[in-house]
Design an enzyme around this catalytic site. Structure first.
Site, PDB file in Angstrom:
ATOM      1  N   HIS A 256      -6.525  -9.589   7.006  1.00 13.03           N
ATOM      2  CA  HIS A 256      -6.965  -8.294   5.532  1.00 13.03           C
ATOM      3  C   HIS A 256      -5.713  -7.799   5.752  1.00 13.03           C
ATOM      4  CE1 HIS A 256      -8.357  -4.765   4.288  1.00 13.03           C
ATOM      5  NE2 HIS A 256      -7.425  -4.020   3.841  1.00 13.03           N
ATOM      6  N   GLU A 257      -4.348  -7.488   6.619  1.00 12.82           N
ATOM      7  CA  GLU A 257      -3.342  -7.349   6.137  1.00 12.82           C
ATOM      8  C   GLU A 257      -2.973  -8.343   5.314  1.00 12.82           C
ATOM      9  OE1 GLU A 257      -2.508  -4.339   5.934  1.00 12.82           O
ATOM     10  OE2 GLU A 257      -4.503  -3.641   7.338  1.00 12.82           O
TER      11      GLU A 257
ATOM     12  N   CYS B 257     -10.524   0.197   3.514  1.00 15.32           N
ATOM     13  CA  CYS B 257      -9.050  -0.262   3.058  1.00 15.32           C
ATOM     14  C   CYS B 257      -8.551   1.446   3.109  1.00 15.32           C
ATOM     15  CB  CYS B 257      -9.233  -1.304   2.636  1.00 15.32           C
ATOM     16  SG  CYS B 257      -7.681  -1.194   1.481  1.00 15.32           S
TER      17      CYS B 257
ATOM     18  N   GLN C  68       1.044  -1.893  -0.295  1.00 14.31           N
ATOM     19  CA  GLN C  68      -0.250   0.328   0.415  1.00 14.31           C
ATOM     20  C   GLN C  68       1.019   1.350   0.401  1.00 14.31           C
ATOM     21  OE1 GLN C  68      -2.448  -1.830   3.558  1.00 14.31           O
ATOM     22  NE2 GLN C  68      -4.195  -0.181   2.186  1.00 14.31           N
TER      23      GLN C  68
ATOM     24  N   HIS D  34      -3.075  -9.062   1.709  1.00 15.15           N
ATOM     25  CA  HIS D  34      -2.558  -7.374   0.756  1.00 15.15           C
ATOM     26  C   HIS D  34      -0.625  -7.740   0.561  1.00 15.15           C
ATOM     27  CE1 HIS D  34      -5.057  -3.972   0.760  1.00 15.15           C
ATOM     28  NE2 HIS D  34      -5.160  -3.784   2.262  1.00 15.15           N
TER      29      HIS D  34
HETATM   30 NI    NI Z   1      -6.257  -2.841   3.188  1.00 15.71          NI
END
Ligand code: NI
Length: 191
Positions: free
Chosen positions: A140-141, A98, A50, A144
């Protein structure tokens, strides 16, 4: 240093991130920058892709959730080269958002409990179980780092309903107070 956040549609969010070696350059500074970036955008978790870095690292700080659960107050951690070893427990929905998908929140169903191995900032190895909100954030992370976004978990109909909104995000149709990076425009395309 605060990194800009890469948003939906950027290819870096779809790559499988590479492992971090012990001698990774300026690792401690990178970790500090990841936390700073996360705080700046009021996030509770942030994965390296991210921030445009395709490496196996994410940070979590749930202090802001202490009202919901006092045990979350002091949970601040970096996960390096994480590996989810087991997922178990009931599959439950939880409303997720997010930083890379501004303006969209949806219920995502995930297993409630996970076992994960990872290294911390000093390359100390851990093998731990998590449940509740922490398990949720970590999954969730972790996604990624493997090019998976929370919207990928939604039912086909829901995905279709969101398609225009997601395309809009890729084109900059959102309003946030942190810096972002949009997917690159095609070469030769005129504005
Ligand atoms: Ni996220």
């Amino acid at each position: 240093m605060i990194f800009p956040i890469y948003v939906y549609g950027h290819p870096v969010l779809r790559k499988v991130a590479g492992n971090i070696e012990k001698d990774y350059k300026d690792l401690q500074q990178f970790i500090a920058d990841m936390f700073e970036t996360m705080y700046d955008s009021d996030g509770i978790g942030l994965a390296a892709p991210q921030a445009g870095k395709s490496v196996q690292l994410f940070v979590v700080d749930t202090t802001s959730l202490e009202d919901e659960d006092p045990s979350l107050k002091d949970f601040k951690r970096v996960f390096i080269n994480p590996l989810i070893l087991e997922r178990t427990g009931e599959i439950t929905p939880f409303n997720e958002g997010c930083l890379s998908i501004p303006g969209i929140r949806e219920d995502v169903s995930r297993e409630s409990k996970i076992r994960i191995s990872y290294y911390d900032k000093d390359f100390i190895f851990y093998d731990e179980w998590y449940d509740g909100i922490l398990s949720r954030i970590i999954q969730h992370e972790y996604n990624h780092l493997n090019g998976i976004l929370f919207t990928d978990h939604l039912a086909p109909l829901k995905k279709r309903l969101l398609r225009n909104k997601l395309n809009g995000i890729s084109k900059g149709k959102f309003d946030v107070d942190y810096k972002t990076v949009l997917p690159g425009k095609k070469k030769g395309r005129r504005e």
